[in-house]
Enzyme design. Structure first.
Site, PDB file in Angstrom:
ATOM      1  N   GLY A  14       0.827  -1.202   0.000  1.00 27.19           N
ATOM      2  CA  GLY A  14       0.000   0.000   0.000  1.00 27.19           C
ATOM      3  C   GLY A  14       0.862   1.254   0.000  1.00 27.19           C
ATOM      4  CB  SER A  15       0.083   4.661   1.178  1.00 22.66           C
ATOM      5  OG  SER A  15      -1.128   4.670   0.457  1.00 22.66           O
ATOM      6  CB  THR A  16       4.414   1.620   3.604  1.00 26.70           C
ATOM      7  OG1 THR A  16       4.026   0.388   3.003  1.00 26.70           O
ATOM      8  CG2 THR A  16       3.653   1.812   4.904  1.00 26.70           C
ATOM      9  CE  LYS A  45       0.335   6.686  -2.215  1.00 31.78           C
ATOM     10  NZ  LYS A  45      -0.850   7.098  -1.452  1.00 31.78           N
TER      11      LYS A  45
END
Lengths: 423, 463
Positions: free
Chosen positions: B207-209, B211
Site C-alpha cells: 500500500g501507501s508505505t 510511496k
C-alpha cells in the site's frame, strides 16, 4: 637373531591378542557403564581359554601352524567384545559356547592326531551331513524366513554348520579316490571332453542338494556355500576348469529359476539392487547397516559410542557392521585382513600337507571359511545380495562358534602332520 | 594340485581386496554423503547427547535452553510463543527452524574444536556443550510489541537503522515451540500459518508505505520537487482504467509534499506514469526487491513485476503500492531504514555474539551496509516528507511529544476484506535510534491501527 619356535611365536602373538582383548573390554565398560569387574572377568576367561589351547598345542601338536590360534583368538575376542557391548546378556551364553568350543578342540586334538582313518567312513559323513542339512526342513524352527534351527530344550542348534565340515570330509575322501578318474575325459559332448557319466554323479547330486536347500529351507546363503565349496574342491582335485564353468552355469540356471519361482529370493535381490525403494520396510536392515558402516568413517565412533543397535539382528548377521561403525575403516580392514590371513594360512597348510586327503580337507575348510566370511561381509556392505550366514568366530551363535573351533582344530592337526614330515 | 591351490588363494585374495575397496568407498569416500541422508537418525541421536547451547536476549533472558532428562537433553523454551518466530523450534522428529536451523552448527557445538581439552573430551565421548548465542533482541520492546499486536494477525519489526540490529520481531499468530511434536498435525494444517515468520517470509501488499520508494524515484529522477503542484481529483483515468483515492476523496490541487503527507493516490499515479515502468522498477530493486535480504533467519524476496510485464495502468497502481507489488515487513523496514540512515541500508541482524561454554567468542556481528538505494540528499528530503506525515498528515497517531517522529502510513487494499494496516516510521528524526515497521492483517486504516502501535513501541524503545 633368536629363532623362535612355532609354539613360542604362538604364545607371543596370543600375548598381544590378550592385551587388546583386555583393553577393548575395559573401554566398553567405560563407555557403556557396565561394571569393569565384568569386563575383566570375561577378558580373563577368554584369555585363559586360549592359554589352555596353547598348552594343548604344545602337548599334542608341537609343529602346528603358529598363526591360526592367535588369529581365531583375535576374531572371537573382538566378536565377544562387540556382543557384550551390543547385548550384554548374550555375552555369557557366547562365552559358554567358547568354553564348549575349547573342549571340542581338546577332543579333536586328542582323538584325531592321526586323521587318516576319517576317510574310511566317507559315506557315513555324507549321509550324516545330508540328514543334518535336511532335518530342519522337517522338524526345525523357522527364524527370519529361513528354517535352519533345531531346538533341543533350551539349546537351539543350526545343523548346517556341522554339515559343512562333514561334507568337507566326504568330498576330500571321495575326490582323493576318484580324482584320477575325473581328470580323464572319455566322452565328447557338445564339443567338450567329459568323463564317464557315473563319475559325474556326485557333481549332479551336490548341485541338486544345493538347490534343494534353497527351495526347502529358503536359505540362499547356505546353498551358495555348499555349491562354492564343492566347486573349489573339485577344481583343486581335478584341475579341470570345465567343471567349474559347467557347475557355475548349472547353478546360475538353478538360481535364476529360483529367482522367478520364489518371491523371497526375488525380494532379496531387488532389495540388494535398490534398498531405497522401501527404506523403512524391506530395505531397512541393509540401509541401517550401510549407515552404521559409513558413520564409522576412518577411525570409528569408538567402542560403545556408536549406534549399531539400530540394525536389526546386529549381533548375528550384522556384527561386522557394528565393528565398522565403532572401529572405523582401520578396524574393519583389520578384521577383513585377519580373515584373509586365516584363509591363506589354511591354504598354506594344504600346500604343505603330505597326503592328498589332508590337503583336500585343508582346501575345503579354507574354502568354507572364505566363502562364509566373504558372503556375509559382502552382504552387509551391499557388495553382493545379503545371505543370512554367520561371520565365523564373531557372530553370536553357539553352533557357529563350536563348528569354527572344530575347523580350527582340524587345520591345526593337518598342519602339524605336514610340518613334522617336512622337517 | 599345488598350483591350483595357489590359484584358489589368488582368487580369494582378490575377492577380499574387493571387500576392502568397497569398505574404503563406504567409510571414506561416500561416508559423509551417506551419513547425511535423512533416513539416518544417528546425527540426531548424537546431538541428543550434547548439551545444546542457550539462546539469550540482549538483556540476558534465556529464550532457549537444554535440560537433561535421563540420558538425553531436551530443548526447552521458557518464553514459549513470545519468541518462537526468532528461535524457531528444535525437534528430533520434525527437524528445526529459525535460529535453531541457521545457527545449528554453533548451537550444537559442531563448528570446530577450539582447544585440546575439547578434543580429548570428544575422543572419550564426553559431553562437550554447544555454544551460547546472544541476540540483539530487547525483551522489553519484544513484549511491548507482542502485547500491542495482541490477538490480531500481523507482524512487527523493530530495528536500529544505524546498525541494522533488530530490537524486536513479532509475528502473529505464533506457536509454542515446546509443543511442536505434540501439535504438529494441527500446526501444519492451520490456515493462519502460525509457523510462518511473517516478518521475513510473509509477502504483503505494501500500500501507501511503498510511496517512500516512488517518492525516491521521482525526486532522484528530477521529475518532481517537494513543491511541484499536482491536480488531485478523486479519480484519474489511465490506459482504459482508473486510479482512485482511498474512499474517493477529491483534494483539488496540492504540492507533492502535501500529497505525500495525505497519501493521495491520484498524485502518485501521475508521478508513476511520468516516471515510467523501468525507472520505478529499477528504484524498487535498488531497495532490495528481487533479492533475499541477508539475515540471520531464512528470508524471502519482495516482488515487483518486470517493467515489460506492466502496462501504464499497472505502473500507476504499483506507484501507490498496489497491484502485484508484494513486500515483506522486513523489506519495508529496510526501506525506512535507508531514509533514516542517510540513504544506506544496513545488513539486518539479530545475533550479536556466539560464545563457547568457556566464554570464548567464536562469532561476532559486524554491522555493514547492504544497499545504497538513495542519495543522502534524497534521504533528507524524504525524511522531511515523512515528518510531515506524522505532524500533519495521515500518521498523526504516531506523534510523540518532544520527539521528532518520521513515518508513512499504508492502507493496503486486498480485495473484499478489510485492508491491511501499515506503518513504517522512525525516531528521533534528527538522529534515528529506532525504526518500526508494523502490518496488521485486515486491520483497516494504517493511520488508525498501525501508527499507534508503532508510537508505543518507539516510546518504549527510546525510554
Amino acid at each position: 637373531m633368536i629363532a623362535l619356535s612355532r609354539r613360542n611365536i604362538e604364545l607371543l602373538l596370543l600375548f598381544f591378542v590378550s592385551i587388546s582383548i583386555f583393553v577393548s573390554f575395559f573401554l566398553v565398560s567405560q563407555t557403556t557403564g557396565q561394571p569393569a569387574e565384568n569386563a575383566l572377568r570375561i577378558a580373563g576367561f577368554l584369555s585363559s581359554m586360549f592359554i589352555v589351547l596353547h598348552i594343548a598345542n604344545r602337548h599334542f601338536i608341537r609343529e602346528a601352524d603358529p598363526a591360526l590360534l592367535p588369529l581365531s583368538a583375535f576374531l572371537s575376542g573382538l566378536g565377544l567384545v562387540m556382543i557384550w557391548r551390543l547385548k550384554p546378556d548374550l555375552a555369557i551364553a557366547q562365552a559358554i559356547w567358547v568354553l564348549a568350543g575349547t573342549a571340542a578342540i581338546l577332543v579333536v586334538l586328542s582323538l584325531l592326531k592321526r586323521y587318516q582313518w576319517l576317510k574310511d567312513y566317507k559315506y557315513t559323513w555324507a549321509i550324516a551331513g545330508i540328514i543334518l542339512l535336511f532335518a530342519p526342513a522337517f522338524i526345525g524352527v523357522e527364524r527370519g524366513g529361513a528354517k535352519l534351527w533345531l531346538n533341543f530344550g533350551p539349546v537351539s542348534f543350526q545343523p548346517a554348520e556341522m554339515a559343512k565340515i562333514l561334507f568337507v570330509l566326504f568330498l576330500a575322501a571321495y575326490l582323493e579316490e576318484k580324482r584320477e578318474l575325473l581328470s580323464i575325459s572319455t566322452k565328447r559332448v557338445f564339443g567338450f571332453w567329459l568323463p564317464e557319466l557315473k563319475h559325474l554323479g556326485p557333481l549332479i547330486v551336490m548341485w541338486l542338494i544345493s538347490l534343494v536347500i534353497l527351495v526347502l529351507e529358503r536359505d540362499l546363503g547356505t546353498s551358495l556355500l555348499f555349491f562354492g565349496l564343492f566347486l573349489s574342491m573339485l577344481y583343486v582335485a581335478t584341475g579341470r576348469p570345465i567343471y567349474v564353468t559347467f557347475g557355475t552355469l548349472l547353478f546360475i540356471a538353478g538360481a535364476t529359476a529360483c529367482y522367478f519361482a520364489f518371491s523371497h529370493v526375488q525380494a532379496r535381490v531387488d532389495i540388494w539392487l535398490d534398498p531405497w525403494i522401501d527404506p523403512s520396510g524391506k530395505g531397512y536392515q541393509i540401509i541401517q547397516s550401510i549407515f552404521a558402516i559409513a558413520s564409522g568413517g576412518l577411525t570409528g565412533a569408538g567402542l560403545g559410542l556408536g549406534h549399531p543397535t539400530l540394525i536389526p539382528a546386529v549381533q548375528t548377521d550384522f556384527i561386522f557392521s557394528s565393528i565398522a561403525e565403532e572401529l572405523g575403516l582401520l578396524g574393519s580392514v583389520a578384521v577383513v585382513l585377519s580373515f584373509l590371513l586365516f584363509i591363506l594360512r589354511g591354504l598354506k597348510i594344504a600346500l604343505l600337507a603330505k597326503d592328498d586327503f589332508g590337503r583336500l580337507v585343508a582346501v575345503g575348510l579354507a574354502s568354507v571359511f572364505a566363502l562364509q566370511s566373504f558372503s556375509i561381509i559382502g552382504g552387509t556392505t551391499k557388495l553382493i545380495p545379503l545371505t543370512g550366514v554367520t561371520l565365523p568366530y564373531m557372530s553370536y551363535g553357539g553352533s557357529s562358534i563350536l563348528m569354527n573351533f572344530i575347523l580350527l582344530a582340524l587345520l591345526l592337526v593337518i598342519s602339524a602332520k605336514g610340518a613334522s614330515q617336512v622337517e | 594340485m599345488n598350483k591350483r591351490i595357489g590359484r584358489l588363494g589368488t582368487i580369494i585374495t582378490a575377492a577380499f581386496i574387493i571387500l576392502i575397496i568397497n569398505l574404503t568407498y563406504l567409510q571414506f569416500i561416500a561416508a559423509s554423503g551417506l551419513t547425511a541422508k535423512p533416513e539416518n537418525i544417528r546425527p540426531i541421536l548424537n546431538e541428543q547427547k550434547i548439551r545444546r547451547g542457550d539462546i539469550v536476549s540482549a538483556d540476558g533472558q534465556v529464550l532457549a535452553t537444554s535440560r537433561k532428562i535421563g540420558d538425553i537433553y531436551k530443548r526447552y523454551y521458557p518464553e514459549g510463543n513470545l519468541v518462537s518466530p526468532i528461535t524457531g523450534f528444535y525437534s528430533t522428529k520434525y527437524g528445526r527452524t529459525g535460529l535453531e536451523l541457521t545457527f545449528d552448527e554453533y548451537l550444537s557445538g559442531q563448528t570446530r574444536i577450539s582447544s585440546p581439552e575439547d578434543y580429548i573430551k570428544r575422543l572419550l565421548g564426553k559431553d562437550v556443550p554447544g555454544n551460547n548465542v546472544t541476540l540483539t533482541i530487547n525483551m522489553d520492546i519484544q513484549r511491548t510489541a507482542d502485547r500491542l499486536l495482541g490477538d490480531r494477525k500481523g507482524a512487527i519489526i523493530v530495528l536500529n537503522p544505524r546498525t541494522g540490529a533488530l530490537l524486536a520481531l513479532v509475528s502473529h499468530p505464533s506457536y509454542n515451540p515446546n509443543d511442536v511434536d505434540k501439535n504438529w498435525g494441527s500446526l501444519i494444517k492451520d490456515p493462519n500459518g502460525p509457523m510462518v515468520n511473517r516478518v521475513t517470509q510473509g509477502r504483503f501488499t505494501p500500500g501507501s508505505t511503498f510511496k517512500i520508494v516512488t517518492a525516491t524515484a521521482a525526486l532522484e529522477n528530477a521529475s518532481v520537487t517537494t513543491e511541484t503542484v499536482f491536480d488531485a481529483p478523486d479519480t484519474i483515468k489511465i490506459y482504459g482504467g482508473k486510479v482512485t483515492n482511498f474512499e474517493g476523496k477529491n483534494y483539488g490541487r496540492l504540492t507533492f509534499a502535501d500529497a505525500f503527507a495525505k497519501s493521495v493516490n491520484t498524485v502518485f499515479a501521475q508521478v508513476g506514469k511520468s516516471l515510467g515502468g523501468p525507472k520505478l522498477v529499477d528504484t524498487t530493486r535498488a531497495f532490495g526487491f528481487g533479492d533475499k535480504p541477508p539475515f540471520d533467519l531464512p528470508t524471502v524476496e519482495s516482488r515487483i513485476p518486470r517493467a515489460s510485464e506492466m502496462d501504464e495502468l499497472e505502473v500507476a497502481w504499483a506507484a501507490v503500492g498496489q497491484g502485484r507489488v508484494q513486500a515483506t515487513p522486513l523489506n519495508m523496514a529496510l526501506i525506512g531504514s535507508a531514509v533514516a540512515n542517510d540513504g544506506k541500508v544496513m545488513r539486518p541482524f539479530l545475533v550479536e555474539k556466539v560464545r563457547e561454554a568457556g566464554g570464548n567468542t567464536v562469532y561476532e556481528a559486524n554491522p555493514r551496509a547492504w544497499l545504497s538505494p538513495m542519495k543522502p540528499d534524497t534521504s533528507q528530503t524524504v525524511k522531511s516528507l515523512m515528518e510531515r506525515v506524522v505532524n500533519e498528515g495521515t500518521g498523526k497517531a504516531a506523534r510523540i511529544s518532544g520527539i521528532r517522529v518520521a513515518g508513512k502510513t499504508g492502507t493496503a487494499e486486498v480485495g473484499k476484506d478489510k485492508p491491511h494496516a501499515w506503518f513504517v516510521g522512525f525516531a528521533p528524526a534528527e538522529n534515528p535510534q529506532v525504526l518500526v515497521a508494523v502490518v496488521v492483517e485486515n486491520g483497516g486504516l494504517g493511520g488508525h491501527t498501525a501508527a499507534p502501535i508503532a508510537r508505543e513501541i518507539m516510546v518504549e524503545a527510546l525510554k
